[in-house]
Scaffold this active site. Structure first.
Site, short mmCIF file in Angstrom:
data_model
loop_
_atom_site.label_atom_id
_atom_site.label_comp_id
_atom_site.label_asym_id
_atom_site.label_seq_id
_atom_site.Cartn_x
_atom_site.Cartn_y
_atom_site.Cartn_z
N HIS C 101 17.48 142.84 31.47
CA HIS C 101 18.96 142.73 31.19
C HIS C 101 18.97 141.32 30.51
CE1 HIS C 101 19.64 145.28 34.90
NE2 HIS C 101 20.55 145.77 34.40
N ASP C 339 11.48 149.48 39.36
CA ASP C 339 12.96 149.09 39.53
C ASP C 339 13.05 148.97 41.13
OD1 ASP C 339 15.59 148.02 39.57
OD2 ASP C 339 16.41 149.93 38.55
#
Lengths: 436, 436, 436, 436
Positions: C101, C339
């Site tokens: 991100h 993740d």
């Protein structure tokens, strides 16, 4: 003297038709219900950790709630300012009690000794504030789950060093609770459990937990603390499994280790629902075994799998809880502690008042309903009728232990089939709805 | 003599590479594992109710499974035919045990006396079949939940009449179990619980349940039955809440009423998961409290909220269960009973074999893995290291009860912060995967 | 040059019998499976946020994981040091991809402009590192959920100002992704949902979300970005309800707003299970609708109600996922992105390697199994047989749309009852177990 | 003429203080609320299958509920007697609608032709009863899940033969619905889903389901049926996964296959909660997409994982549902159908009245509350204020599609950080509680 909540005065009672968000619609402290004031029935308490240390942080983002008095600087001085804000809040809200963890109210130091000194410094001011406002400590408790040292448990840590550290922390906090006249002392074992059984010796950890609680009970006697020791069950979160899973598990554990006369339970609604139980179930069970000590009043979302710690807003559920309490004649030294937090998005200062007002009104309304149910007696009498077979004949013999399988077989062969008796669930439900 | 499963012989062992659906890939009854045969480790049992009374009915439709021998007619004669089919099945499958409810194996009559006569007539043939095949009864149990008379509970029924009726039924079934040499007697309280607390006096019902179990324990002694009495926990379904919620709850209940030396637990995987526990948790807990008696081997779907009673197909889970059993030195008089049912859509006759073969192979494979883990010792030694602080110094003092909060505080102040010790969960998980 | 992971070299392949925690047992990058290397099948990716920004914090305590390189100081410089650590880690681990991100990799500034400058400064180093190591960006994504400004949603915020802010942030991050040659760009709408419907205009918010995504698709074309836009579904947490609930919901939403050709799905296992689906279901559904773009490889605990983001350790589940991927001929520009986060208690530096090794081995093993199933063809042929009625006669007519209710009624009246065909679930399950 | 419910007359309205179990406390058919009678707002319907075919059976025991008119004998004649009992019940209860499945109201024959004849024979009497009482058919529906032939699905069955059979059954039932003037026709795909993906070609099955529904829509036009076709979502049970998972899934499916103008949704509360949604969510979603057709009014127990189909007793939930309905201007041809069953233990004949009275009162009370909320306007105006940024400036530009990422970035850079705006959840909740 600084005012922390300018523009908000003591919260008034305005009755059910009021739309004023900063007024009570049902809670009227001095109103008598079944001969006792609402204040004395409900013994409301503010949870310091949520109300004054909650920031709205969650696993996906940091805090959102900014309080004007949180200006940083020396952490002990900041802690003292915060205490003053809290007492102003509670005075205006009108709650007679509050509770806190050692590490919420005073900052942890670099060493245990420093942490203890910090705590003493803050407690001095807390004591003054108690005296000034008349607000009392419902319970003290030690935070044995936030500091990384407790990541693998406190009394159930695989490392005995951590056990000793936890013991020292609880010892100090029990002394503080005694000093402040706290009416109870609570244990919530936030990390007393496991993340995976693969790396865990469960029974050994349970033995250690029992040892720890036994030492606490002994220390209570040693220092002459007369309050109640409470254990708060929770089934999971943060750990995968917490040893104090639910009311039945904790009562069983206490009996297993001969501790059942030293502790009672502090039950939280959201912890009950995470264990798959209604809160009504949890309080009824504990109450009927004589183990219900206090209540952490909040509510969860049964369709979410984590502890949302919302303010209690469900009137029907509140009525059922209050029914149990009226049946057991009140909570004794316990109370209704709002272990509930503002939603992360509720960032206005007044939201803190509004949320507590909502919770207090919900529980007050529950009390009024439970009292009406009790006074009318219709539901109680339906229930009594349902069990009437136990008041005579074979029922009495069974309850008194005057019979056995052979005698019962003879009786059953002679009497034949029992009659079908409707459980009438919908009738009970309609009746209850009639009181809401 | 009629053959009920023509074309299917004794199920052979063919090893892991076989794709023959009617052969074992892992289960080899005579293979020794840690000095004991697989047969004696696993003590497999067929559940009569699912295997021979299951029809595939569910709440949305009637049965789909049609067996050629189910031709109707006189229900007692039909029951006897069915017994013969069952023993042929078990003989071909090679399971040394089975179990049944009174009302599965013989039809209920119009009166209790007639039901007892029906049961006697069928049991006569069962006894012959046992003698002929060498297959033994793992446990007997009475069905106290299907007949409408038990809709509001058996021993916890608000009507004492039903309590008496249930007592008579259990008395008879305990006698039958004794007669058949059943190694255990099981209580599953399918409707011992409530649908709504509104119409329920929970504590009174719990008292009645304790009375009932106490009478059963007394009757066991009276008739000289030497088997183990087992209680099977389940949290819910059919009722909203069942009193025998999970292992911890039942153990706590038994202690509450002083019955903990009279009963052990029969744990079922799917009942554990419905209570929010892994099966590994349930067996570990019961085992370490000395209360694990037997296992209902099945599995559920953790994303479905009802008892799916599927055959156990998860090798990792099986390995964890077997690890607990090896640690406690076997199940004693207990066994692995397939309380598992064919899917409603598995309507071929051979599906009954295939499903049991799958379950037996899964558990046999779990046993082989658990034995290998034990023999290599890597996982056990990691675990031992993790708790090494309890083998000396302050750890030993705590375990021996030689210290208290004051001494621990002094120790903690002197020793300072504990070190951070990784829990290494992923390392344990990888290691376990290495054995699968 | 500083070495961040001294003592740990490139992770070797040692095979299934190895007990070396720092070696692969199944993943061998260059091994060919069905004609393609494991590297190219699996396209493993490290998630920067968990692996390099995860601290082990949870709602009950702050971080526990301390990395030696996290020395504070200027946040941009610190971010650059961290990037170097990350690339060393990925190089040694051997993963060809990573993702991040905007706010993970570079610190947020006081203004949007400053945030953008920070990002540019860090990205410069990232680009060098990519060039040096050959490691590529699987996807870029903007964090629209952590900053308090997004507490009520980003594109679904009741305040249009926040929408605009989010648009600006995504615009920048799309540019960065383009610059780094990122193969995909992902949208996870962590707070695109509601906490209570009481304060929410759901449809208006959905309209805004569609507008936002439409603008993103337009901007992609404007800047000539050729990668795939991905949406990642999640049903809840942090919000009570997230609009991108599951694969079916997102596909339906995209169709509703005419966006179905602009986006594919990035599916995460744990998000699927939180929605009540197996991961197998989610990938199968998306794949068969042509919408499966990439996978967030992790696993949850189906008995816990929050996103535990554990490393994938279940071989059977991995095999099922790989079966879907083989059927669709690979993931195209997508990959398997971990993740997944270390447990809070896994504090050793090597735990970061061990956890990823475990996940990579599990998925590699799943691939080997799926390939073997495919090569043997037994399962596929059973499945084909099951649907054979659709390959001729009335089945073909129905599929081709050549019939209607009237004709089917005539046919059914003439043909009579269908035969009962066993679903054979246990046989399929046993067969699958035979490949594990 | 036989009276089936002797001693029970037309249920009167007695007001909130009444404790008469056989009286309405809130529902008063002719009372006008916002200009329309309660009767016309609520359009209550009795579900024939629960009210007249429900026996209280569950997976653990057979039926407990015995009706005096159920005397066996010829099944068609028995079916006709039952119809008369049902119409007497509905007349006395005062519900204007009812609904049924083909196989509930008339017995299945040995062949499809015989089943059709049975249905015709019973429908003749139904039609007379409709005429006599003025009670109307809310919807007809075909049972495609109970008969063993549908065990693997109806339109999604792997066997095309079953598809054809199901088509014939629906064709007939659509004709019957037309003949009886039924206002809607409902599809509930109880077994349209899978038990395991291992034996399932999911996409092919979805294609078949779409074909089936398309043919139904075509046949509707062919026979000139003007009612609404409804699909009822349910996520699971009896199958592990049902294709009509929830409202969003069904709407997405309809769009995928171009069927979105041919169908609306019939939403059931308990089905929504099984999918992890509040009922409020489901109705709001469907309503705002213009897809809400009708409601199956019941409630589940969110802590149980199966469809308990209880009568709706929660006033707050009812108020939220009614708020949605008032917002969309009523249900059109839909209604509130009590797809709710008596508890297995509610065996008294009067329990059938009491349960429906409870449900009707709960929904009527919800209507009164929703109307008051609407009339006062406080909640609506708070909500409008919350979205006010979309009524001018950048908000309007976004909604009108007059802007893009580049323009929004410029705007955001110029305007800086948005203000923090409290979501005020607790204030909304308190306000709602003020109306209960």
């Amino acid at each position: 003297m600084t005012e922390f909540f300018p523009g908000i005065g003591n919260i008034p009672f305005e009755g059910p038709e009021s739309r004023n968000p900063l007024a009570f619609k049902y809670y009227r402290a001095d109103q008598k219900v079944l001969g006792k004031t609402m204040r004395d029935h409900l013994r409301f308490s503010v949870a310091y950790w949520h109300a004054f240390r909650g920031t709205g942080g969650d696993p996906f983002g940091p805090g959102t709630i900014v309080r004007p008095w949180e200006k940083g600087g020396d952490p002990v001085e900041m802690a003292i300012v915060r205490v003053r804000a809290a007492f102003e809040f509670m005075r205006k809200l009108g709650t007679p009690f509050y509770c806190f963890h050692d590490r919420d109210i005073a900052p942890e130091g670099k060493t245990l000794a420093e942490s203890n000194r910090n705590l003493d410094a803050v407690i001095k001011v807390v004591k003054e504030q108690q005296a000034e406002t008349g607000i009392k400590l419902l319970f003290g408790t030690a935070n044995l789950f936030s500091n990384p040292r407790y990541m693998n448990g406190a009394s159930t840590n695989p490392d005995a060093h951590v056990f000793a550290f936890a013991a020292a922390q609880v010892k100090k906090m029990m002394e503080v609770t005694l000093e402040l006249g706290g009416e109870n002392y609570t244990f919530w074992g936030g990390r007393e459990g496991y993340q995976t059984l693969l790396n865990t010796d469960m029974r050994r950890e349970l033995n250690h937990m029992a040892k720890f609680l036994g030492m606490a009970a002994a220390y209570k006697k040693e220092i002459g603390y007369a309050g109640t020791l409470l254990i708060e069950p929770k089934p999971k979160e943060p750990t995968k499994h917490q040893y104090d899973f639910d009311a039945a598990t904790v009562i069983g554990f206490l009996r297993q280790y001969g501790l059942e006369r030293e502790f009672k339970l502090n039950l939280e609604c959201n912890h009950g629902t995470l264990a798959g139980h209604t809160f009504h179930h949890e309080v009824e069970l504990a109450s009927r075994y004589g183990m219900l000590g206090s209540v952490d009043a909040n509510s969860g979302d049964t369709m979410l799998g984590w502890d949302t710690d919302q303010f209690p807003m469900d009137v029907k559920e509140a009525a059922m809880t209050m029914r149990v309490l009226l049946n057991q004649g009140g909570l004794g030294s316990g109370g209704f502690n709002f272990d509930a937090k503002l939603r992360r998005e509720s960032t206005d200062l007044e939201d803190l008042f509004i949320a507590h007002i909502g919770g207090m009104d919900t529980l007050a309304r529950g009390l009024l309903i439970a009292a009406k149910i009790r006074e009318e007696g219709v539901l109680d009498s339906m229930l009594q009728d349902r069990y009437s077979s136990w008041e005579s004949g074979i029922g009495v013999e069974i309850e008194r232990g005057k019979t056995d399988f052979k005698a019962l077989e003879r009786w059953a062969l002679a009497e034949g089939e029992p009659k079908s008796l409707s459980g009438r669930q919908e009738r009970y439900e309609n009746l209850l709805n009639g009181y809401l």
